[in-house]
Design a protein around this motif. Structure first.
Motif, PDB file in Angstrom:
ATOM      1  N   GLY A 189       0.815  -1.213   0.000  1.00 35.95           N
ATOM      2  CA  GLY A 189       0.000   0.000   0.000  1.00 35.95           C
ATOM      3  C   GLY A 189       0.848   1.263   0.000  1.00 35.95           C
ATOM      4  N   GLU A 190       1.946   1.245   0.749  1.00 36.61           N
ATOM      5  CA  GLU A 190       2.849   2.397   0.755  1.00 36.61           C
ATOM      6  C   GLU A 190       3.482   2.595  -0.612  1.00 36.61           C
ATOM      7  OE1 GLU A 190       5.342   1.206   3.979  1.00 36.61           O
ATOM      8  OE2 GLU A 190       4.077   2.191   5.474  1.00 36.61           O
ATOM      9  N   GLU A 191       3.847   1.488  -1.286  1.00 37.94           N
ATOM     10  CA  GLU A 191       4.376   1.582  -2.650  1.00 37.94           C
ATOM     11  C   GLU A 191       3.354   2.213  -3.591  1.00 37.94           C
ATOM     12  OE1 GLU A 191       5.727  -1.975  -4.592  1.00 37.94           O
ATOM     13  OE2 GLU A 191       7.379  -2.222  -3.198  1.00 37.94           O
ATOM     14  N   LEU A 192       2.106   1.793  -3.452  1.00 32.13           N
ATOM     15  CA  LEU A 192       1.057   2.349  -4.315  1.00 32.13           C
ATOM     16  C   LEU A 192       0.854   3.840  -4.060  1.00 32.13           C
ATOM     17  CD1 LEU A 192      -1.553  -0.544  -4.283  1.00 32.13           C
ATOM     18  CD2 LEU A 192      -0.135   0.207  -6.201  1.00 32.13           C
ATOM     19  N   CYS A 193       0.942   4.263  -2.808  1.00 33.90           N
ATOM     20  CA  CYS A 193       0.821   5.698  -2.504  1.00 33.90           C
ATOM     21  C   CYS A 193       1.930   6.489  -3.195  1.00 33.90           C
ATOM     22  CB  CYS A 193       0.870   5.933  -0.993  1.00 33.90           C
ATOM     23  SG  CYS A 193      -0.649   5.533  -0.127  1.00 33.90           S
ATOM     24  N   ARG A 194       3.154   5.972  -3.116  1.00 39.13           N
ATOM     25  CA  ARG A 194       4.269   6.658  -3.779  1.00 39.13           C
ATOM     26  C   ARG A 194       4.073   6.688  -5.299  1.00 39.13           C
ATOM     27  NH1 ARG A 194       7.040   3.761   0.163  1.00 39.13           N
ATOM     28  NH2 ARG A 194       7.662   2.158  -1.340  1.00 39.13           N
ATOM     29  N   ALA A 195       3.593   5.573  -5.849  1.00 40.53           N
ATOM     30  CA  ALA A 195       3.370   5.518  -7.295  1.00 40.53           C
ATOM     31  C   ALA A 195       2.266   6.486  -7.714  1.00 40.53           C
ATOM     32  CB  ALA A 195       3.018   4.091  -7.713  1.00 40.53           C
ATOM     33  N   LEU A 196       1.205   6.574  -6.932  1.00 39.00           N
ATOM     34  CA  LEU A 196       0.127   7.512  -7.252  1.00 39.00           C
ATOM     35  C   LEU A 196       0.612   8.959  -7.173  1.00 39.00           C
ATOM     36  CD1 LEU A 196      -2.885   5.748  -5.531  1.00 39.00           C
ATOM     37  CD2 LEU A 196      -2.552   6.091  -7.988  1.00 39.00           C
ATOM     38  N   ASP A 197       1.484   9.238  -6.208  1.00 44.09           N
ATOM     39  CA  ASP A 197       2.079  10.574  -6.145  1.00 44.09           C
ATOM     40  C   ASP A 197       2.901  10.849  -7.403  1.00 44.09           C
ATOM     41  OD1 ASP A 197       1.001  11.228  -3.683  1.00 44.09           O
ATOM     42  OD2 ASP A 197       2.777  10.591  -2.557  1.00 44.09           O
ATOM     43  N   ARG A 198       3.681   9.852  -7.833  1.00 46.79           N
ATOM     44  CA  ARG A 198       4.500  10.005  -9.036  1.00 46.79           C
ATOM     45  C   ARG A 198       3.614  10.225 -10.266  1.00 46.79           C
ATOM     46  NH1 ARG A 198       9.187   9.675 -10.146  1.00 46.79           N
ATOM     47  NH2 ARG A 198       9.939   8.464  -8.393  1.00 46.79           N
ATOM     48  N   LEU A 199       2.543   9.445 -10.371  1.00 48.20           N
ATOM     49  CA  LEU A 199       1.628   9.598 -11.502  1.00 48.20           C
ATOM     50  C   LEU A 199       0.972  10.980 -11.493  1.00 48.20           C
ATOM     51  CD1 LEU A 199      -0.060   6.078 -11.552  1.00 48.20           C
ATOM     52  CD2 LEU A 199       1.532   6.997 -13.246  1.00 48.20           C
ATOM     53  N   HIS A 200       0.540  11.404 -10.326  1.00 47.31           N
ATOM     54  CA  HIS A 200      -0.094  12.717 -10.208  1.00 47.31           C
ATOM     55  C   HIS A 200       0.873  13.816 -10.645  1.00 47.31           C
ATOM     56  CE1 HIS A 200      -1.420  16.353  -8.071  1.00 47.31           C
ATOM     57  NE2 HIS A 200      -2.622  15.916  -8.386  1.00 47.31           N
ATOM     58  N   GLN A 201       2.059  13.770 -10.114  1.00 46.05           N
ATOM     59  CA  GLN A 201       3.077  14.775 -10.444  1.00 46.05           C
ATOM     60  C   GLN A 201       3.416  14.721 -11.933  1.00 46.05           C
ATOM     61  OE1 GLN A 201       4.381  17.035  -8.463  1.00 46.05           O
ATOM     62  NE2 GLN A 201       6.099  17.762  -9.653  1.00 46.05           N
ATOM     63  N   GLY A 202       3.620  13.523 -12.449  1.00 45.54           N
ATOM     64  CA  GLY A 202       4.025  13.369 -13.838  1.00 45.54           C
ATOM     65  C   GLY A 202       2.961  13.777 -14.838  1.00 45.54           C
ATOM     66  N   ILE A 203       1.709  13.432 -14.545  1.00 52.23           N
ATOM     67  CA  ILE A 203       0.628  13.722 -15.490  1.00 52.23           C
ATOM     68  C   ILE A 203       0.185  15.175 -15.414  1.00 52.23           C
ATOM     69  CG2 ILE A 203      -1.800  13.245 -16.024  1.00 52.23           C
ATOM     70  CD1 ILE A 203      -1.224  10.333 -15.193  1.00 52.23           C
ATOM     71  N   TYR A 204      -0.080  15.665 -14.216  1.00 51.05           N
ATOM     72  CA  TYR A 204      -0.712  16.965 -14.073  1.00 51.05           C
ATOM     73  C   TYR A 204       0.264  18.122 -13.906  1.00 51.05           C
ATOM     74  CZ  TYR A 204      -4.902  14.205 -13.720  1.00 51.05           C
ATOM     75  OH  TYR A 204      -5.913  13.336 -13.989  1.00 51.05           O
ATOM     76  N   ARG A 205       1.497  17.843 -13.509  1.00 56.10           N
ATOM     77  CA  ARG A 205       2.471  18.931 -13.335  1.00 56.10           C
ATOM     78  C   ARG A 205       3.518  18.933 -14.451  1.00 56.10           C
ATOM     79  NH1 ARG A 205      -1.160  19.576 -10.432  1.00 56.10           N
ATOM     80  NH2 ARG A 205      -1.202  19.934  -8.234  1.00 56.10           N
ATOM     81  N   LEU A 206       4.100  17.766 -14.711  1.00 56.30           N
ATOM     82  CA  LEU A 206       5.189  17.685 -15.682  1.00 56.30           C
ATOM     83  C   LEU A 206       4.730  17.328 -17.090  1.00 56.30           C
ATOM     84  CD1 LEU A 206       7.733  15.754 -13.411  1.00 56.30           C
ATOM     85  CD2 LEU A 206       7.584  18.222 -13.807  1.00 56.30           C
ATOM     86  N   ARG A 207       3.468  16.865 -17.212  1.00 58.47           N
ATOM     87  CA  ARG A 207       2.886  16.496 -18.513  1.00 58.47           C
ATOM     88  C   ARG A 207       3.712  15.433 -19.234  1.00 58.47           C
ATOM     89  NH1 ARG A 207      -2.022  18.466 -17.684  1.00 58.47           N
ATOM     90  NH2 ARG A 207      -2.038  20.680 -17.358  1.00 58.47           N
ATOM     91  N   ARG A 208       4.106  14.392 -18.507  1.00 55.59           N
ATOM     92  CA  ARG A 208       4.867  13.285 -19.079  1.00 55.59           C
ATOM     93  C   ARG A 208       3.889  12.245 -19.626  1.00 55.59           C
ATOM     94  NH1 ARG A 208       8.849  15.048 -20.645  1.00 55.59           N
ATOM     95  NH2 ARG A 208       9.552  12.938 -21.017  1.00 55.59           N
ATOM     96  N   PRO A 209       4.300  11.480 -20.632  1.00 54.69           N
ATOM     97  CA  PRO A 209       3.416  10.439 -21.179  1.00 54.69           C
ATOM     98  C   PRO A 209       3.216   9.299 -20.175  1.00 54.69           C
ATOM     99  CG  PRO A 209       5.540  10.454 -22.313  1.00 54.69           C
ATOM    100  CD  PRO A 209       5.553  11.604 -21.367  1.00 54.69           C
ATOM    101  N   LEU A 210       2.026   8.743 -20.188  1.00 56.86           N
ATOM    102  CA  LEU A 210       1.656   7.687 -19.248  1.00 56.86           C
ATOM    103  C   LEU A 210       2.569   6.465 -19.328  1.00 56.86           C
ATOM    104  CD1 LEU A 210      -0.262   6.888 -17.002  1.00 56.86           C
ATOM    105  CD2 LEU A 210      -1.852   6.053 -18.741  1.00 56.86           C
ATOM    106  N   PRO A 211       2.931   5.962 -20.517  1.00 54.49           N
ATOM    107  CA  PRO A 211       3.819   4.792 -20.557  1.00 54.49           C
ATOM    108  C   PRO A 211       5.159   5.032 -19.855  1.00 54.49           C
ATOM    109  CG  PRO A 211       2.792   5.094 -22.690  1.00 54.49           C
ATOM    110  CD  PRO A 211       2.444   6.303 -21.866  1.00 54.49           C
TER     111      PRO A 211
END
Length: 159
Positions: free
Chosen positions: A31-53
């Motif tokens: 669960g802690e790993e998933l929280c970190r991954a969701l933070d990374r996805l949030h940052q990458g998608i909505y702040r840095l605009r990186r591609p999902l893959p």
């Protein structure tokens, strides 16, 4: 000789306790790993605009307990299958309750304006981790008491 046997019984009870509690600890760590991954996805998608893959590949690289989930998502993206179907199939690889809690994130990852949904998913996973920690503390005390009292009972019977 009886004291050595008693000592060995106590050690085996403590080893049993560790094995029982380790399994629950792995669920909390996932669960802690998933929280970190969701933070990374949030940052990458909505702040840095990186591609999902690219973001999914980074999550896979950093994961230990949830690596099979991220591998399945990454393979589905590379095969160009519909993301919602890939996500749904990969959720079965997560321990419960995380598979259920992560389901809404598929919509947040594909629809650009659903940042709130991704944040809510992360909060739900975080709450589940906190609840798991609380339960682990309660179960830890119970398992310790049962293992030690069982070992002591066997020792008394044998002596």
């Amino acid at each position: 000789m009886k004291l050595i046997g008693a000592f060995l019984l106590l050690l085996s009870a403590l080893a049993l306790r560790q094995a029982l509690l380790r399994r629950q600890g792995e669920g909390i760590a996932a669960g802690e790993e998933l929280c970190r991954a969701l933070d990374r996805l949030h940052q990458g998608i909505y702040r840095l605009r990186r591609p999902l893959p690219e973001l999914v590949a980074r999550c896979r690289e950093e994961a230990v307990l949830t690596a099979s989930f991220w591998r399945a998502v990454e393979a589905g993206l590379q095969a160009r299958r519909p993301f919602e179907a890939v996500w749904e199939a990969a959720l079965a690889l997560l321990p419960e309750p995380y598979g259920t809690l992560m389901a809404p994130a598929a919509l947040a990852l594909t629809a650009g304006e659903r940042e709130d949904l991704l944040h809510l998913t992360r909060e739900e996973v975080y709450r589940a981790v906190q609840e798991g920690r609380r339960q682990q503390g309660e179960r830890g005390r119970l398992v310790t008491a049962l293992c030690l009292s069982g070992a002591l009972l066997v020792i008394v019977v044998l002596l």
